[in-house]
Design a protein around this motif. Structure first.
Motif, short mmCIF file in Angstrom:
data_model
loop_
_atom_site.label_atom_id
_atom_site.label_comp_id
_atom_site.label_asym_id
_atom_site.label_seq_id
_atom_site.Cartn_x
_atom_site.Cartn_y
_atom_site.Cartn_z
N MET A 57 -75.61 -20.35 39.12
CA MET A 57 -74.72 -20.40 37.97
C MET A 57 -74.02 -21.74 37.84
N PRO A 58 -73.94 -22.27 36.61
CA PRO A 58 -73.16 -23.49 36.39
C PRO A 58 -71.69 -23.20 36.71
N ASP A 59 -70.91 -24.25 36.96
CA ASP A 59 -69.54 -24.03 37.41
C ASP A 59 -68.69 -23.34 36.35
N ILE A 60 -68.91 -23.72 35.11
CA ILE A 60 -68.17 -23.07 34.03
C ILE A 60 -69.17 -22.79 32.89
N PHE A 61 -69.10 -21.60 32.33
CA PHE A 61 -70.10 -21.25 31.32
C PHE A 61 -69.52 -20.42 30.19
N MET A 62 -70.19 -20.49 29.06
CA MET A 62 -69.75 -19.73 27.90
C MET A 62 -70.23 -18.28 28.06
N VAL A 63 -69.39 -17.32 27.65
CA VAL A 63 -69.81 -15.92 27.66
C VAL A 63 -69.43 -15.27 26.34
N TRP A 64 -70.20 -14.28 25.96
CA TRP A 64 -69.81 -13.46 24.83
C TRP A 64 -69.01 -12.29 25.38
N GLY A 65 -67.78 -12.14 24.90
CA GLY A 65 -66.92 -11.09 25.44
C GLY A 65 -67.28 -9.73 24.89
N GLN A 66 -68.50 -9.31 25.15
CA GLN A 66 -68.96 -7.99 24.69
C GLN A 66 -69.58 -7.30 25.88
N ASN A 122 -72.89 -23.02 24.52
CA ASN A 122 -73.83 -22.59 23.49
C ASN A 122 -73.59 -23.36 22.19
N LEU A 123 -72.97 -24.55 22.31
CA LEU A 123 -72.67 -25.33 21.11
C LEU A 123 -73.38 -26.68 21.16
N PRO A 124 -74.65 -26.73 20.81
CA PRO A 124 -75.39 -27.99 20.94
C PRO A 124 -74.91 -29.06 19.97
N ASP A 125 -74.35 -28.67 18.85
CA ASP A 125 -73.88 -29.66 17.90
C ASP A 125 -72.52 -30.17 18.36
N ARG A 126 -72.52 -31.38 18.94
CA ARG A 126 -71.28 -31.90 19.53
C ARG A 126 -70.48 -32.73 18.54
N THR A 127 -70.90 -32.79 17.30
CA THR A 127 -70.22 -33.69 16.36
C THR A 127 -69.48 -32.96 15.25
N SER A 128 -69.62 -31.63 15.19
CA SER A 128 -68.85 -30.91 14.18
C SER A 128 -68.47 -29.54 14.71
N ASN A 129 -67.54 -28.90 13.99
CA ASN A 129 -67.08 -27.56 14.33
C ASN A 129 -66.65 -27.40 15.79
#
Lengths: 280, 440
Positions: free
Chosen positions: B98-107, B47-54
């Motif tokens: 499902m993609p092999d590895i994915f981001m989740v919100w731990g809620q 969920n992080l499209p900006d690959r150049t910062s943060n």
């Protein structure tokens, strides 16, 4: 007579003021876009509506170009759009002719069926299309965008073309037939040149719709390879913080082609819409 | 002439078709040759499209270094921003792709249904021995005693403030709620927005409400218990907290039109030194080094605890803290072992936690004290101190602790409360109604 001309003068002034305000309202977002694309990201929200960039941050355009992967996405956008527009133009011309001029049993019913497409929301089709494309092994390719783009643009295009072709005098075709024209020659040598205004309208509306489309592209594409321009904006969006100024720069670059297309074909579009709308 | 036109049309169409099919072929060939070489392809949904910062930069850095170390592994990242991410996630779930590895919100409002349905692969606890995860930080990534994901960061709420503005108007940095109200009045008088907040985003209002409940009641569990037991309306502490929130609105504690301000608007208002305070989470640690903000702001930005309430039982060290984003591996992945290796590589304490902290990109989810270099910014130091001095932490915030529907409705009710569309009493009655519908 004198009173009437003074009235005319007054109404002209009012008209000019109203139209002036209207054009300011229309042009302001563009000015605003360019203005903030040259500011720092932290300057975007402030008390001032416009801000003089000091110094102008041309680096935003450089970042947009490099990190937004604009050259790569631009080529993808161009390929997808040109093919989609060409197909829509060709199909809508042929279908329009078939519905208006040719007599066949289900003509009206099929036309209604095609026009029903106007009412289908894009979001309702995302999931079923995803499944179909996956089974056809077509996800993540140009076709995965071109096919739905053509499908969604066709109803409106056919609607315009049927209206327009109906307004072309039958006598032209009749004399062509007497001269020995076949159906394809009639279509491409007589109807095609005459429907130029309508075709231009179809081109512009299809182009504008597909050029900015995001949700279908986001769903059907998975890799970076085929992504189109709207993704550039998202390359500068973080989970919490976004680089607004560079996003503005991206949007300025992305807006340019549609602006150019619209300015270049503006007159034809107006003609096409009105001619198509009022029959005979 | 007209024959020419026909030829032109036909040739354009043919050329277009050719171009497309050539591209299709190239793509087909690429995938074919890749599979013959036996390279492992891992699909990574982020969920992080900006690959150049943060955080996006950190994620990409770790992925690149993994591919360098393992030349036979090819990682394909698909990064989409939050809303498109959720949309695409639904598509993947619905089509069992499902993609092999994915981001989740731990809620629970996001991850619990995913774990329940068995989409995520189990991570054995001894695989992450020595990784520095506290058991509490893994709580929301667990279901039935099994672990299904790893958190990226520690998120906690604090009050950022502008030292310069506080000095200029001779206002004391508030340590109690009354001081906060008084400070707000002074800044109002001088045309400075007291607290910048992104009321349009709603979630922040719900979190602020919970902050007030904790400071009033001194019990982190209170709000969760009240909702689980569906006895909300008559709870005096919940009522008092709702009244406090309305009180803060009434003295003009937030910027004008704060209900319409989104994240960027609130953040920029504070960064342009037009607001004295900013209620936000620890993830804004990068403000102190952000090149888009003025030097004067970066010199003045500071951070403190959210004030306590006189008469309330909560301490300033009772903080709202949780672990938001994290990663999980797909249970049905064909390259599950490889994906798991990648996850463990990324989350190794010397990578996400150490590199992220030392570059000032994140406040890690693992303990980070041992990575302190002494070169940290004021914000980094103070945030570390605030978190390490915490006497109690909340875990997942209340609106995220139940169903997705509960979250949406509860957040809307909080927005209605601050917009004064409903009274505190009505607000609690509505929350109770909602709890009866949504919480079993």
């Amino acid at each position: 007579m004198a009173r009437e001309s003074s009235f005319n003068k007054k109404s002209r002034i009012v008209l000019i003021i109203v139209l002036g305000l209207f054009s300011i309202g229309q042009l302001f977002p563009l000015v605003w876009l360019v203005d903030f694309s040259l500011c720092k990201s932290g300057d975007v929200y402030g008390a001032n509506i416009l801000k003089i960039p000091n110094p102008p941050q041309f680096i935003n355009y450089y970042l947009a170009w490099r990190d937004g992967k604009i050259p790569q996405y631009f080529i993808n956008s161009i390929i997808v759009n040109i093919v989609s527009v060409l197909l829509v133009v060709l199909f809508s011309l042929m279908m329009g002719y078939a519905f208006v001029r040719m007599e066949w049993k289900w003509s009206n019913k099929v036309l209604t069926y095609v026009l029903l497409g106007l009412m289908i929301p894009i979001h309702a089709t995302l999931l079923p299309n995803f499944v179909i494309f996956r089974q056809l092994n077509m996800l993540d390719s140009y076709f995965a965008l071109i096919i739905p783009y053509v499908a969604f643009s066709l109803p409106q295009a056919v609607f315009l073309m049927t209206g327009f072709i109906g307004s072309i005098p039958r006598a032209l075709e009749e004399s062509a037939i007497i001269d020995g024209c076949g159906i394809f020659r009639i279509l491409f040598q007589i109807i095609l040149p005459l429907s130029k205004p309508a075709l231009v309208t179809v081109t512009v509306t299809t182009f504008l719709n597909t050029w900015n489309e995001f949700i279908m592209a986001a769903t059907y594409l998975t890799s970076d390879k085929f992504r189109t321009l709207p993704f550039s904006v998202y390359n500068f969006a973080g989970q919490y913080a976004s680089n607004y100024a560079v996003q503005f720069a991206v949007m300025t670059i992305v807006a340019l082609p549609s602006l150019i297309v619209y300015i270049a074909l503006n007159e034809q579009v107006t003609k096409g819409v009105t001619l198509g709308a009022v029959k005979g | 002439m007209s024959k020419k036109a026909l030829k032109v049309v036909v040739s354009i169409v043919v050329i277009a078709a050719l171009i497309v099919s050539v591209f299709g072929l190239i793509q087909g060939n690429l995938t074919a040759s890749a599979s013959t070489k036996k390279t492992v392809k891992i699909k990574f949904l982020s969920n992080l499209p900006d690959r150049t910062s943060n955080q996006g930069k950190l994620e990409q850095m770790l992925i690149d270094s993994y591919m360098k170390a393992n030349p036979n592994v090819k990682i394909e990242v698909e990064a989409l921003q939050d809303e498109p991410y959720k949309q695409k996630f639904k598509v993947y779930v619905a089509t069992n792709q499902m993609p092999d590895i994915f981001m989740v919100w731990g809620q629970p409002s996001f991850f619990l249904p995913v774990m329940k349905a068995g989409y995520a692969a189990e991570i054995k606890l001894d695989q992450i021995k020595g990784y520095g995860f506290k058991t509490s930080s893994l709580k929301d990534f667990m279901y039935n005693g099994k672990l299904y994901g790893l958190p990226r960061n520690t998120d906690f709420m604090v009050l950022y403030y502008n030292k310069g503005l506080f000095n200029k108007y001779k206002v004391k940095v508030p340590t109690t709620f009354n001081e906060l109200l008084n400070a707000a009045k002074v800044f109002r008088k001088n045309g400075i927005a007291p607290i910048a907040i992104n009321g349009k985003d709603k979630w922040i209002l719900a979190i602020l409400y919970q902050e007030l409940v904790v400071k009033e009641g001194g019990d982190q569990k209170l709000i969760y218990d009240a909702i689980s037991k569906k006895s909300v309306a008559k709870n005096q502490i919940l009522l008092k907290a709702a009244k406090d929130l309305v009180n803060l609105v009434n003295v003009g504690g937030f910027q004008d039109a704060f209900v319409a301000a989104d994240y960027g608007a609130a953040n920029n208002l504070f960064a342009q030194e037009k607001a004295a305070m900013y209620y936000m989470g620890s993830w804004e640690v990068g403000m102190a080094t952000n090149p888009n903000f003025s030097e004067s702001f970066k010199k003045n930005v500071d951070v403190t605890y959210f004030p306590t309430i006189t008469g309330g039982k909560g301490k300033k060290t009772d903080i709202l803290a949780w672990h938001g984003g994290g990663y999980a591996v797909s249970a049905s992945s064909k390259v599950k072992n490889e994906a798991m290796k990648l996850l463990l590589y990324m989350m190794h304490p010397t990578r996400w936690a150490k590199i992220g902290w030392q570059q000032g990109l994140v406040v890690p989810g693992q303990s980070w004290d041992k990575f302190m270099t002494g070169k940290e910014t004021v914000l980094q130091k103070k945030l570390t101190q605030i978190f390490s001095s915490a006497t109690s932490v909340s875990g997942t915030v209340w609106q995220d602790a139940f169903t997705p529907n509960f979250k949406t409705e509860a957040e809307t009710l909080c927005q209605m409360l601050v917009a004064k569309a409903i009274t505190p009493e009505k607000f609690l009655a509505k929350i109770e109604e909602l709890a009866k519908l949504e919480v079993k």
